[in-house]
Write a protein that holds these residues in place. Sequence first.
Motif, PDB file in Angstrom:
ATOM      1  N   ALA A 303      78.272 -11.990  66.045  1.00  0.00           N
ATOM      2  CA  ALA A 303      77.299 -12.303  64.990  1.00  0.00           C
ATOM      3  C   ALA A 303      77.823 -11.857  63.632  1.00  0.00           C
ATOM      4  O   ALA A 303      77.699 -12.578  62.626  1.00  0.00           O
ATOM      5  CB  ALA A 303      75.975 -11.616  65.301  1.00  0.00           C
ATOM      6  N   TYR A 304      78.426 -10.680  63.593  1.00  0.00           N
ATOM      7  CA  TYR A 304      78.990 -10.162  62.336  1.00  0.00           C
ATOM      8  C   TYR A 304      80.083 -11.103  61.816  1.00  0.00           C
ATOM      9  O   TYR A 304      80.134 -11.435  60.636  1.00  0.00           O
ATOM     10  CB  TYR A 304      79.558  -8.761  62.598  1.00  0.00           C
ATOM     11  N   ARG A 305      80.950 -11.545  62.741  1.00  0.00           N
ATOM     12  CA  ARG A 305      82.057 -12.424  62.325  1.00  0.00           C
ATOM     13  C   ARG A 305      81.536 -13.795  61.884  1.00  0.00           C
ATOM     14  O   ARG A 305      82.019 -14.364  60.907  1.00  0.00           O
ATOM     15  CB  ARG A 305      83.053 -12.585  63.468  1.00  0.00           C
ATOM     16  N   LEU A 306      80.567 -14.337  62.612  1.00  0.00           N
ATOM     17  CA  LEU A 306      80.042 -15.666  62.256  1.00  0.00           C
ATOM     18  C   LEU A 306      79.450 -15.653  60.844  1.00  0.00           C
ATOM     19  O   LEU A 306      79.784 -16.504  60.004  1.00  0.00           O
ATOM     20  CB  LEU A 306      78.978 -16.086  63.290  1.00  0.00           C
ATOM     21  N   ALA A 307      78.570 -14.685  60.580  1.00  0.00           N
ATOM     22  CA  ALA A 307      77.953 -14.611  59.242  1.00  0.00           C
ATOM     23  C   ALA A 307      79.016 -14.325  58.184  1.00  0.00           C
ATOM     24  O   ALA A 307      78.982 -14.886  57.076  1.00  0.00           O
ATOM     25  CB  ALA A 307      76.870 -13.532  59.229  1.00  0.00           C
ATOM     26  N   GLY A 308      79.982 -13.454  58.536  1.00  0.00           N
ATOM     27  CA  GLY A 308      81.036 -13.092  57.588  1.00  0.00           C
ATOM     28  C   GLY A 308      81.921 -14.280  57.231  1.00  0.00           C
ATOM     29  O   GLY A 308      82.242 -14.509  56.064  1.00  0.00           O
ATOM     30  N   GLU A 309      82.293 -15.058  58.240  1.00  0.00           N
ATOM     31  CA  GLU A 309      83.153 -16.218  57.958  1.00  0.00           C
ATOM     32  C   GLU A 309      82.393 -17.251  57.123  1.00  0.00           C
ATOM     33  O   GLU A 309      82.988 -17.945  56.294  1.00  0.00           O
ATOM     34  CB  GLU A 309      83.669 -16.848  59.258  1.00  0.00           C
ATOM     35  N   LEU A 310      81.072 -17.355  57.332  1.00  0.00           N
ATOM     36  CA  LEU A 310      80.299 -18.296  56.519  1.00  0.00           C
ATOM     37  C   LEU A 310      80.296 -17.873  55.054  1.00  0.00           C
ATOM     38  O   LEU A 310      80.482 -18.701  54.162  1.00  0.00           O
ATOM     39  CB  LEU A 310      78.864 -18.422  57.059  1.00  0.00           C
ATOM     40  N   VAL A 311      80.107 -16.589  54.804  1.00  0.00           N
ATOM     41  CA  VAL A 311      80.092 -16.178  53.385  1.00  0.00           C
ATOM     42  C   VAL A 311      81.500 -16.282  52.793  1.00  0.00           C
ATOM     43  O   VAL A 311      81.667 -16.693  51.639  1.00  0.00           O
ATOM     44  CB  VAL A 311      79.467 -14.777  53.194  1.00  0.00           C
ATOM     45  N   ALA A 312      82.512 -15.946  53.604  1.00  0.00           N
ATOM     46  CA  ALA A 312      83.890 -16.014  53.088  1.00  0.00           C
ATOM     47  C   ALA A 312      84.277 -17.452  52.741  1.00  0.00           C
ATOM     48  O   ALA A 312      85.095 -17.683  51.847  1.00  0.00           O
ATOM     49  CB  ALA A 312      84.861 -15.436  54.118  1.00  0.00           C
ATOM     50  N   ALA A 313      83.668 -18.419  53.450  1.00  0.00           N
ATOM     51  CA  ALA A 313      83.966 -19.838  53.181  1.00  0.00           C
ATOM     52  C   ALA A 313      82.911 -20.442  52.248  1.00  0.00           C
ATOM     53  O   ALA A 313      82.778 -21.673  52.184  1.00  0.00           O
ATOM     54  CB  ALA A 313      84.004 -20.605  54.504  1.00  0.00           C
ATOM     55  N   SER A 314      82.164 -19.574  51.567  1.00  0.00           N
ATOM     56  CA  SER A 314      81.095 -20.044  50.654  1.00  0.00           C
ATOM     57  C   SER A 314      80.139 -21.005  51.351  1.00  0.00           C
ATOM     58  O   SER A 314      79.676 -21.971  50.765  1.00  0.00           O
ATOM     59  CB  SER A 314      81.689 -20.721  49.414  1.00  0.00           C
ATOM     60  N   GLY A 315      79.904 -20.755  52.634  1.00  0.00           N
ATOM     61  CA  GLY A 315      78.935 -21.557  53.383  1.00  0.00           C
ATOM     62  C   GLY A 315      79.497 -22.817  53.998  1.00  0.00           C
ATOM     63  O   GLY A 315      78.779 -23.555  54.664  1.00  0.00           O
ATOM     64  N   ASP A 316      80.784 -23.081  53.790  1.00  0.00           N
ATOM     65  CA  ASP A 316      81.364 -24.328  54.330  1.00  0.00           C
ATOM     66  C   ASP A 316      81.636 -24.148  55.840  1.00  0.00           C
ATOM     67  O   ASP A 316      82.612 -23.514  56.244  1.00  0.00           O
ATOM     68  CB  ASP A 316      82.662 -24.666  53.586  1.00  0.00           C
ATOM     69  N   HIS A 317      80.773 -24.737  56.647  1.00  0.00           N
ATOM     70  CA  HIS A 317      80.867 -24.554  58.101  1.00  0.00           C
ATOM     71  C   HIS A 317      82.159 -25.141  58.660  1.00  0.00           C
ATOM     72  O   HIS A 317      82.654 -24.684  59.686  1.00  0.00           O
ATOM     73  CB  HIS A 317      79.650 -25.179  58.793  1.00  0.00           C
TER      74      HIS A 317
END
Length: 389
Positions: A303-317
């Motif tokens: 969960a930490y990584r999923l949310a983190g990768e979303l913010v790191a990619a500015s929300g680009d799934h």
Amino acid sequence: MNAQILIAGAGIGGLTTAYWLARHGFRPTVVERAPGPRPGGNGVDVREQAIDVVDRMGILTRIRAAAADVRSMKFVDARNRAVARLDVAGATEPEIMRGDLVALLRDVTEGVEYVFGDGVRDLTQDADGVTVAFEHGPDRRFDLVIGADGLHSTVRRLAFGPEADHVTHGGHYFAFANADASLGEDRCVTMFNRPGHMAGLYRSGNHLQAKAYFIFRSAPIAYDHRDVAAHKRLVHAAFAHETGWRVQELLAAALGDPDFYFDAVSQVRMDSWSAGRVTLVGDAAWCASPASGAGAELALVGAYRLAGELVAASGDHRIAFPRYQDSHRALVLKRQQIGPNVRLMVPGTRTGIAVRNAVARLPLLRAAAAVERRYRTQAPTLPEYTPGV
Ligand SMILES: Cc1cc2nc3c(=O)[nH]c(=O)nc-3n(C[C@H](O)[C@H](O)[C@H](O)COP(=O)(O)OP(=O)(O)OC[C@H]3O[C@@H](n4cnc5c(N)ncnc54)[C@H](O)[C@@H]3O)c2cc1C
């Protein structure tokens, strides 16, 4: 980009994802089928990188304070005589009752919309978002959907196909229920075996109640995974003739317990956890089964990584979802290696039980356990995720 995110399921995976998404500036909605976060479950381990996650959430001290404080495990014979005992005191990694962890996660999760008593019924994706039909409420539109709805995930079925394509039966079934604490030794896990069967009692140091558990070996059985009365009949049939130890007392209490929890020791294996704007986290994506002892760890870190990768990619799934999978998959595959745990807990033969007990008595095993605990604390540090551009 993609600020409105629906999370199905308010277990450890869903609540942790919601916490981190909200903290990173997204607007998560959590829909949970039960009337509130489900309280049940036995002790779960918060270990290795999961300790980092809860520390960064500011709840490590509260988790340590609520920890189950189990100090030993023992195997008993039919007359309740200990035939082997393992000392597990001094572990630096806390074990906490699942329900206590869920309550703590809910407590610290702010900026989240909750919808209890409803569930996802259907999903329709298009280029701009996902239209979600609910079991009760009106249809709503979200940018992304995250299935954190457990082993029997509806989101997985809707976005990736039938459960049978992804779930592997592990050859056993298990049940947890509340038990009379006076039946168990304080701060001890007691286990009693017959070939292919195990009944146990988990007596935490922080609770007036204890948890009974039952595991039995079986080929796949057809039953409705939401029919608790059917689950109770299956466990009753598996243990009805057992006269040893305290099995009948524990069984009688378990069958009358509304918190009774039953499932297969199954695992989820998927090539990809994402399909377009939909992704999965926790047991829905990679259930390793309770025999792994790693369900909470994997859900917290994933969960930490999923949310983190979303913010790191500015929300680009399209960028975030593959990175999330690449960063977490190795740990999942490692934790899914549960064969030795199952053989230790539920030997299939009388000889297997005798060998297990003999090995458990060896000082060597205690030394190996201490080395493993030491090694575990040396897990690599998780990245700090910051908004990308
Ligand atoms: C009541 C309970 C007791 C458990 N006890 C233990 C235990 O003792 N030991 C152990 O190792 N593991 C236990 N587990 C499993 C453990 O919680 C997970 O392995 C791990 O924590 C990962 O959790 P998760 O959030 O991915 O899934 P889960 O903990 O299974 O949570 C999934 C959530 O999704 C909800 N849900 C399901 N379908 C829908 C839907 N269509 N729409 C909305 N919500 C939905 C469920 O009600 C549940 O709250 C238990 C799970 C539950 C639900």
